[in-house]
Design a protein around this motif. Structure first.
Motif: not given
Length: 262
Positions: A102-127
């Motif tokens: 399972f993962a934690i996910m956060i993204a930031i979009y500005e005027n519909g365009k992706g600016q920042m994205g994060y997927i954290y695989d919690v148990m594998q400790d991979k961000l």
């Protein structure tokens, strides 16, 4: 967007804080509720983590809107300005049943365009993270641009919902590729395409929070993220989705088009 560095540092701090909170819940009894069906579940931890992120965003970036899976954010009807798109626990069923994948996910979009994205695989400790135009990373390591392998040379992931609805699609893709895998977390499956472990991931119906972070990261390594018919993703609706290396993407679209015409 301004303040990329500050935002990046804060988001990573919040994600690790959230992951620690999630892990402490493993020995506690979860409050589990059903949403649309018995496999579409939400826990008190999903809600707690979403509220944590919303409180942080509102404290540090007041006025920026938030679209969250559990509905504690804003009523987002457009992507004007800065919009945060959050999935507190992607793969809730895995979280409940397996305490993994399972993962934690956060993204930031500005005027519909992706600016920042994060997927954290919690148990594998991979961000997995990306800022538009600055490449994608797994933890501190730059992820290379995708090796553009054809479909037959790689594995694909297919959502269970898509396999159950489209038996013909499962047969076609299974025959054309080296094999099919299923994890049950859109974020982790997308991350595996980003890292080259898969050449593509197909899903029957992904919500904006299932897509937003992965789309930013995927495009930074040369992957193509569209609807299954090749149209652009609509981050205000659910989408039948495909993320793949260019050659595999073209092949899958062609295979699906041929199947639909048959």
């Amino acid at each position: 967007m301004d303040q990329f560095i500050e935002r990046d540092q804060l988001i990573k701090e919040w994600i690790y804080e959230a992951a620690k909170t999630i892990k402490t819940s493993f020995n506690a009894e979860l409050d589990i509720q059903q949403k649309s069906n018995r496999n579409d579940l939400v826990t008190n931890m999903d809600k707690t983590i979403e509220k944590l992120f919303i409180e942080k965003i509102q404290q540090f970036f007041p006025g920026e809107r938030i679209l969250g899976e559990e509905g504690f954010g804003d009523n987002v009807q457009n992507l004007d300005g800065v919009v945060w798109i959050i999935d507190p626990i992607d793969g809730t069923l895995n979280f409940i049943k397996q305490q993994s994948d399972f993962a934690i996910m956060i993204a930031i979009y500005e005027n519909g365009k992706g600016q920042m994205g994060y997927i954290y695989d919690v148990m594998q400790d991979k961000l997995y993270s990306a800022q538009k135009g600055n490449g994608a990373y797994c933890n501190q390591t730059l992820i290379p641009v995708v090796d553009d392998k054809p479909l037959k040379e790689g594995l694909v992931a297919i959502s269970s919902a898509l396999m159950s609805k489209e038996e013909g699609l499962a047969r076609i893709v299974g025959r054309a590729s080296s094999g099919v895998r299923l994890i049950g977390s859109a974020g982790i499956e997308t991350a595996h395409v980003v890292s080259g472990r898969l050449v593509g991931y197909l899903a029957a119906s992904l919500a904006p929070w299932d897509i937003a972070a992965g789309k930013v990261i995927a495009e930074e390594v040369g992957l193509i993220y569209t609807k299954l018919n090749g149209d652009s993703i609509d981050l205000l609706k659910k989408n039948a989705s495909l993320v793949a290396a260019p050659l595999a993407h073209e092949e899958i679209i062609s295979l699906l088009s041929a199947e639909n015409k048959a």
